[in-house]
Design a protein around this motif. Structure first.
Motif, PDB file in Angstrom:
ATOM      1  N   PHE A 123       0.810  -1.227   0.000  1.00  0.00           N
ATOM      2  CA  PHE A 123       0.000   0.000   0.000  1.00  0.00           C
ATOM      3  C   PHE A 123       0.842   1.275   0.000  1.00  0.00           C
ATOM      4  O   PHE A 123       0.305   2.360   0.141  1.00  0.00           O
ATOM      5  CB  PHE A 123      -0.927   0.017   1.227  1.00  0.00           C
ATOM      6  N   GLY A 124       2.154   1.126  -0.119  1.00  0.00           N
ATOM      7  CA  GLY A 124       3.026   2.303  -0.145  1.00  0.00           C
ATOM      8  C   GLY A 124       3.577   2.698   1.207  1.00  0.00           C
ATOM      9  O   GLY A 124       4.309   3.683   1.307  1.00  0.00           O
ATOM     10  N   GLU A 125       3.252   1.935   2.263  1.00  0.00           N
ATOM     11  CA  GLU A 125       3.713   2.303   3.596  1.00  0.00           C
ATOM     12  C   GLU A 125       5.169   1.885   3.826  1.00  0.00           C
ATOM     13  O   GLU A 125       6.007   2.682   4.216  1.00  0.00           O
ATOM     14  CB  GLU A 125       2.831   1.647   4.655  1.00  0.00           C
ATOM     15  N   ARG A 126       5.437   0.607   3.577  1.00  0.00           N
ATOM     16  CA  ARG A 126       6.812   0.143   3.748  1.00  0.00           C
ATOM     17  C   ARG A 126       7.738   0.836   2.751  1.00  0.00           C
ATOM     18  O   ARG A 126       8.870   1.193   3.068  1.00  0.00           O
ATOM     19  CB  ARG A 126       6.878  -1.380   3.549  1.00  0.00           C
ATOM     20  N   SER A 127       7.237   1.053   1.518  1.00  0.00           N
ATOM     21  CA  SER A 127       8.109   1.673   0.503  1.00  0.00           C
ATOM     22  C   SER A 127       8.401   3.122   0.852  1.00  0.00           C
ATOM     23  O   SER A 127       9.488   3.619   0.561  1.00  0.00           O
ATOM     24  CB  SER A 127       7.505   1.535  -0.891  1.00  0.00           C
ATOM     25  N   ALA A 128       7.438   3.816   1.485  1.00  0.00           N
ATOM     26  CA  ALA A 128       7.704   5.200   1.899  1.00  0.00           C
ATOM     27  C   ALA A 128       8.802   5.221   2.959  1.00  0.00           C
ATOM     28  O   ALA A 128       9.700   6.068   2.935  1.00  0.00           O
ATOM     29  CB  ALA A 128       6.425   5.844   2.431  1.00  0.00           C
ATOM     30  N   MET A 129       8.757   4.260   3.890  1.00  0.00           N
ATOM     31  CA  MET A 129       9.807   4.182   4.914  1.00  0.00           C
ATOM     32  C   MET A 129      11.146   3.798   4.268  1.00  0.00           C
ATOM     33  O   MET A 129      12.198   4.290   4.664  1.00  0.00           O
ATOM     34  CB  MET A 129       9.424   3.171   6.002  1.00  0.00           C
ATOM     35  N   ALA A 130      11.065   2.929   3.248  1.00  0.00           N
ATOM     36  CA  ALA A 130      12.292   2.484   2.564  1.00  0.00           C
ATOM     37  C   ALA A 130      12.956   3.638   1.825  1.00  0.00           C
ATOM     38  O   ALA A 130      14.190   3.753   1.821  1.00  0.00           O
ATOM     39  CB  ALA A 130      11.965   1.348   1.590  1.00  0.00           C
ATOM     40  N   VAL A 131      12.159   4.490   1.204  1.00  0.00           N
ATOM     41  CA  VAL A 131      12.718   5.635   0.484  1.00  0.00           C
ATOM     42  C   VAL A 131      13.485   6.525   1.445  1.00  0.00           C
ATOM     43  O   VAL A 131      14.605   6.932   1.171  1.00  0.00           O
ATOM     44  CB  VAL A 131      11.610   6.464  -0.209  1.00  0.00           C
ATOM     45  N   GLN A 132      12.857   6.783   2.599  1.00  0.00           N
ATOM     46  CA  GLN A 132      13.523   7.625   3.594  1.00  0.00           C
ATOM     47  C   GLN A 132      14.851   6.996   4.012  1.00  0.00           C
ATOM     48  O   GLN A 132      15.880   7.674   4.066  1.00  0.00           O
ATOM     49  CB  GLN A 132      12.609   7.814   4.808  1.00  0.00           C
ATOM     50  N   ALA A 133      14.826   5.681   4.253  1.00  0.00           N
ATOM     51  CA  ALA A 133      16.049   4.976   4.672  1.00  0.00           C
ATOM     52  C   ALA A 133      17.105   5.015   3.570  1.00  0.00           C
ATOM     53  O   ALA A 133      18.290   5.232   3.840  1.00  0.00           O
ATOM     54  CB  ALA A 133      15.722   3.535   5.044  1.00  0.00           C
TER      55      ALA A 133
END
Ligand SMILES: [Fe+2]
Length: 345
Positions: free
Chosen positions: A307-317
């Motif tokens: 849903f884009g939640e983990r990927s949003a955190m991954a982008v930040q990381a």
């Protein structure tokens, strides 16, 4: 195994911290917002890494700690697929496994108290949420509760577990901490009914007042999602429509952050690499696979998840690891499918 039953006195909620070993991954079931400092302290003291925070259902009597724990630890937030919470990172269906290092719980859909209630079964114990309580059952008169569904969930699913199975509920108001399936079968007053009709009759005549927190807790608990808009404002988001134009281009690498079971169940975007979110950090560090791939080939890393939640955190990381071309698929695979993007099974 590390197992801690934690209590919130205000709401009478039990939360459970589980891990297979000191130094390993941990998950927490039904965390309460006001208690997260206590959980995080315990996680540090036991040298654990919190990787998943799970709610058995949308709570009406307290505000969930899911969003705050995600913000503090970057853990994955998990609920059942029927939930009306806006965005949780991972949604489980009946029969799915809830896994962390060294532990696997079976998710079973047990609606009735709410229409998004799940129980989680391990070898010797079951976390029953508010479906089955100690000498009681969760009320069924709001949040799409349904006494018929609850009867089926209890009699058709939970009471079929071995009698010695330990029962750990989400609440207790009398000070009981644990029971067993056999004990509840024999002594739970709500379960001494001869038919589904009798149970429905019983549940429809409880005449309970609404929980004090319901008007605050339910709307708050429906908004646990990350602010993906913030990631978009920084220019790190790609819409599904934009992504459709990028697929197959040499300058892009798609990275699927979901777990194997989610890939099998929902399919993948063709041509994507699999790097589960739990192993992201070790892959984006200097010298690691994704870091080198991005640096040596100049390819843009396009992360996606459900849903884009983990990927949003991954982008930040990834951005923090100086991978400035990293971006993510806004809205995840769900948005991709809605936009008509191709899926590989
Ligand atoms: Fe509840």
């Amino acid at each position: 195994m590390i197992f801690r039953q934690l209590f919130d006195q205000v709401s009478g909620t039990y939360s459970y911290l589980l891990a297979s070993r000191n130094g390993g991954e941990a998950l927490i079931i039904d965390p309460v917002l006001e208690k997260i400092d206590r959980y995080l302290q315990l996680v540090r003291e036991l040298d654990l890494k919190l990787v998943k925070a799970v709610d058995t259902h949308l709570h009406a009597d307290h505000i969930t700690g899911l969003g705050a724990l995600r913000d503090e630890t970057h853990c994955i937030t998990v609920m059942g697929e029927q939930t009306k919470a806006d965005v949780v990172s991972m949604r489980l269906g009946d029969g799915d496994k809830l896994t962390i290092e060294g532990l696997a719980l079976d998710a079973i859909y047990t609606p009735g108290h709410t229409d998004d209630s799940y129980s989680f079964v391990m070898a010797d114990r079951v976390f029953t949420g508010d479906t089955l309580l100690i000498r009681g059952t969760g009320r069924t008169d709001f949040q799409n509760g349904d006494p018929r569904a609850q009867y089926e969930s209890i009699f058709g699913r939970l009471l079929k577990l071995p009698e010695a199975t330990l029962v750990y509920p989400a609440h207790d108001y009398k000070g009981d901490t644990v029971s067993t399936i056999g004990e509840e079968k024999a002594f739970n007053p709500r379960l001494q009914v001869k038919s589904i009709e009798e149970y429905v009759e019983l549940m429809n005549n409880l005449k309970l007042s609404n929980p004090k927190m319901i008007d605050i807790a339910v709307p708050a608990n429906m908004k646990v999602g990350l602010h993906q808009e913030e990631i978009a404002r920084r220019g790190w988001a790609v819409t599904p429509q934009q992504a459709l134009g990028l697929i197959g281009k040499p300058k892009i690498t798609l990275i699927d952050l979901r777990e194997k079971s989610e890939r099998q169940r929902h399919g993948t975007i063709p041509g994507s690499l699999h790097v589960p979110y739990s192993s992201l950090q070790e892959n984006i560090a200097t010298g690691a696979m994704l870091h080198e791939l991005a640096k040596s080939t100049g390819k843009r890393l396009l992360f996606y998840c459900a849903f884009g939640e983990r990927s949003a955190m991954a982008v930040q990381a990834a951005q923090d690891a100086r991978l400035s071309s990293a971006c993510h698929l806004q809205g995840g695979l769900a948005a991709w499918k809605a936009a008509g993007g191709p899926i590989e099974q």
